[in-house]
Design a protein around this motif. Structure first.
Motif, PDB file in Angstrom:
ATOM      1  N   ALA A  86       0.835  -1.206   0.000  1.00  0.00           N
ATOM      2  CA  ALA A  86       0.000   0.000   0.000  1.00  0.00           C
ATOM      3  C   ALA A  86       0.868   1.254   0.000  1.00  0.00           C
ATOM      4  O   ALA A  86       0.565   2.235  -0.692  1.00  0.00           O
ATOM      5  CB  ALA A  86      -0.938  -0.010   1.205  1.00  0.00           C
ATOM      6  N   ARG A  87       1.956   1.236   0.757  1.00  0.00           N
ATOM      7  CA  ARG A  87       2.876   2.382   0.762  1.00  0.00           C
ATOM      8  C   ARG A  87       3.468   2.608  -0.625  1.00  0.00           C
ATOM      9  O   ARG A  87       3.612   3.736  -1.078  1.00  0.00           O
ATOM     10  CB  ARG A  87       4.000   2.156   1.763  1.00  0.00           C
ATOM     11  CG  ARG A  87       3.621   2.436   3.176  1.00  0.00           C
ATOM     12  CD  ARG A  87       4.842   2.378   4.067  1.00  0.00           C
ATOM     13  NE  ARG A  87       4.456   2.580   5.448  1.00  0.00           N
ATOM     14  CZ  ARG A  87       4.903   1.867   6.454  1.00  0.00           C
ATOM     15  NH1 ARG A  87       5.788   0.914   6.257  1.00  0.00           N
ATOM     16  NH2 ARG A  87       4.504   2.109   7.676  1.00  0.00           N
ATOM     17  N   GLN A  88       3.830   1.532  -1.293  1.00  0.00           N
ATOM     18  CA  GLN A  88       4.414   1.655  -2.625  1.00  0.00           C
ATOM     19  C   GLN A  88       3.407   2.229  -3.609  1.00  0.00           C
ATOM     20  O   GLN A  88       3.743   3.090  -4.429  1.00  0.00           O
ATOM     21  CB  GLN A  88       4.926   0.300  -3.106  1.00  0.00           C
ATOM     22  CG  GLN A  88       6.161  -0.157  -2.365  1.00  0.00           C
ATOM     23  CD  GLN A  88       6.612  -1.545  -2.804  1.00  0.00           C
ATOM     24  OE1 GLN A  88       6.178  -2.064  -3.816  1.00  0.00           O
ATOM     25  NE2 GLN A  88       7.495  -2.145  -2.023  1.00  0.00           N
ATOM     26  N   VAL A  89       2.158   1.753  -3.536  1.00  0.00           N
ATOM     27  CA  VAL A  89       1.112   2.267  -4.419  1.00  0.00           C
ATOM     28  C   VAL A  89       0.924   3.758  -4.163  1.00  0.00           C
ATOM     29  O   VAL A  89       0.823   4.559  -5.090  1.00  0.00           O
ATOM     30  CB  VAL A  89      -0.215   1.493  -4.230  1.00  0.00           C
ATOM     31  CG1 VAL A  89      -1.371   2.199  -4.910  1.00  0.00           C
ATOM     32  CG2 VAL A  89      -0.072   0.070  -4.763  1.00  0.00           C
ATOM     33  N   THR A  90       0.917   4.146  -2.888  1.00  0.00           N
ATOM     34  CA  THR A  90       0.712   5.553  -2.524  1.00  0.00           C
ATOM     35  C   THR A  90       1.843   6.434  -3.042  1.00  0.00           C
ATOM     36  O   THR A  90       1.606   7.533  -3.531  1.00  0.00           O
ATOM     37  CB  THR A  90       0.610   5.686  -0.989  1.00  0.00           C
ATOM     38  OG1 THR A  90      -0.476   4.883  -0.540  1.00  0.00           O
ATOM     39  CG2 THR A  90       0.378   7.115  -0.570  1.00  0.00           C
ATOM     40  N   SER A  91       3.061   5.955  -2.964  1.00  0.00           N
ATOM     41  CA  SER A  91       4.196   6.792  -3.353  1.00  0.00           C
ATOM     42  C   SER A  91       4.551   6.693  -4.835  1.00  0.00           C
ATOM     43  O   SER A  91       5.370   7.463  -5.315  1.00  0.00           O
ATOM     44  CB  SER A  91       5.417   6.437  -2.503  1.00  0.00           C
ATOM     45  OG  SER A  91       5.821   5.111  -2.768  1.00  0.00           O
ATOM     46  N   ALA A  92       3.927   5.781  -5.567  1.00  0.00           N
ATOM     47  CA  ALA A  92       4.305   5.564  -6.969  1.00  0.00           C
ATOM     48  C   ALA A  92       3.573   6.473  -7.951  1.00  0.00           C
ATOM     49  O   ALA A  92       3.827   6.405  -9.146  1.00  0.00           O
ATOM     50  CB  ALA A  92       4.052   4.102  -7.357  1.00  0.00           C
ATOM     51  N   GLY A  93       2.694   7.313  -7.466  1.00  0.00           N
ATOM     52  CA  GLY A  93       1.963   8.191  -8.379  1.00  0.00           C
ATOM     53  C   GLY A  93       0.979   7.435  -9.251  1.00  0.00           C
ATOM     54  O   GLY A  93       0.836   7.723 -10.440  1.00  0.00           O
ATOM     55  N   VAL A  94       0.301   6.482  -8.666  1.00  0.00           N
ATOM     56  CA  VAL A  94      -0.686   5.669  -9.385  1.00  0.00           C
ATOM     57  C   VAL A  94      -1.848   6.569  -9.816  1.00  0.00           C
ATOM     58  O   VAL A  94      -2.280   7.440  -9.059  1.00  0.00           O
ATOM     59  CB  VAL A  94      -1.181   4.529  -8.464  1.00  0.00           C
ATOM     60  CG1 VAL A  94      -2.339   3.784  -9.060  1.00  0.00           C
ATOM     61  CG2 VAL A  94      -0.030   3.591  -8.145  1.00  0.00           C
ATOM     62  N   PRO A  95      -2.377   6.381 -11.036  1.00  0.00           N
ATOM     63  CA  PRO A  95      -3.526   7.179 -11.495  1.00  0.00           C
ATOM     64  C   PRO A  95      -4.736   7.000 -10.575  1.00  0.00           C
ATOM     65  O   PRO A  95      -4.896   5.935  -9.966  1.00  0.00           O
ATOM     66  CB  PRO A  95      -3.829   6.618 -12.893  1.00  0.00           C
ATOM     67  CG  PRO A  95      -2.655   5.799 -13.279  1.00  0.00           C
ATOM     68  CD  PRO A  95      -1.938   5.414 -12.035  1.00  0.00           C
ATOM     69  N   PRO A  96      -5.590   8.011 -10.479  1.00  0.00           N
ATOM     70  CA  PRO A  96      -6.726   7.975  -9.552  1.00  0.00           C
ATOM     71  C   PRO A  96      -7.610   6.732  -9.688  1.00  0.00           C
ATOM     72  O   PRO A  96      -8.045   6.169  -8.685  1.00  0.00           O
ATOM     73  CB  PRO A  96      -7.518   9.244  -9.883  1.00  0.00           C
ATOM     74  CG  PRO A  96      -6.508  10.156 -10.487  1.00  0.00           C
ATOM     75  CD  PRO A  96      -5.513   9.291 -11.191  1.00  0.00           C
TER      76      PRO A  96
END
Length: 148
Positions: A114-124
Motif C-alpha cells: 500500500a505504501r508503494q502504491v501511494t508513493s508511486a503516483g498511481v492514477p486515480p
C-alpha cells in the motif's frame, strides 16, 4: 488488539519517557513489530483519562501536548509490564501479537504494498482499485471474526 489491553500498553510505552500521542502510537507500533498501531481515537481519550486519574501529567512543548508518567502512573505501568496487574498485561500482549506469525507477515506485506502504491503516483482510477482491495481485505477479516 483487544480494547481492554490498550491502556496497560500505553502506560508501558510512557516508561520510555515523555511523549506526545503520535509518538506513543509509533512506540507501540514498533514494539509490536509493525503489526499493530493504535488509532488516535483510542490513544487520546486514554491519555485524557490517565491525566484525569493522576497517572500522567501533560505539558505544552512547542505546541504539542507531551505526556509524562506521574509516580502513581509509573508504579501502575511497571506492575502491568511485569505481569503483576490484571490478566492481559503487556507481557501477554507480545505473545498475542506474535502468535499468528503468518498473518502478521502478510499484514506487513500488505502495508508495504500500500505504501508503494501511494508513493508511486498511481492514477486515480487505479488508486480507487487499491483502496477497494484493502477495504475488501478488512471487511473479510471482520466477517471471519463474526463467524467464529
Amino acid at each position: 488488539m483487544r480494547r481492554g489491553r490498550v491502556p496497560s500498553l500505553l502506560l508501558a510505552a510512557l516508561l520510555d519517557g515523555p511523549a506526545h500521542g503520535y509518538e506513543l502510537m509509533d512506540r507501540l507500533e514498533s514494539s509490536s513489530g509493525g503489526t499493530w498501531r493504535p488509532s488516535p481515537g483510542s490513544v487520546y481519550p486514554l491519555l485524557q483519562s490517565f491525566e484525569d486519574s493522576g497517572l500522567v501529567e501533560a505539558s505544552e512543548v512547542q505546541g504539542r501536548r507531551i505526556f509524562a508518567l506521574t509516580e502513581a502512573g509509573r508504579e501502575q505501568a511497571l506492575r502491568g509490564r511485569d505481569g503483576e496487574g490484571a490478566e492481559g498485561g503487556p507481557a501477554s500482549h507480545n505473545s498475542e501479537l506474535h502468535s499468528s506469525s503468518p498473518l502478521r507477515m502478510e499484514m506487513e506485506r500488505l502495508k508495504n504494498a500500500a505504501r508503494q502504491v501511494t508513493s508511486a503516483g498511481v492514477p486515480p482510477e487505479r488508486m480507487d482499485e487499491a483502496i477497494a482491495a484493502v477495504r475488501n481485505a478488512r471487511q473479510t477479516l471482520y466477517r471471519i471474526l463474526m463467524d467464529q
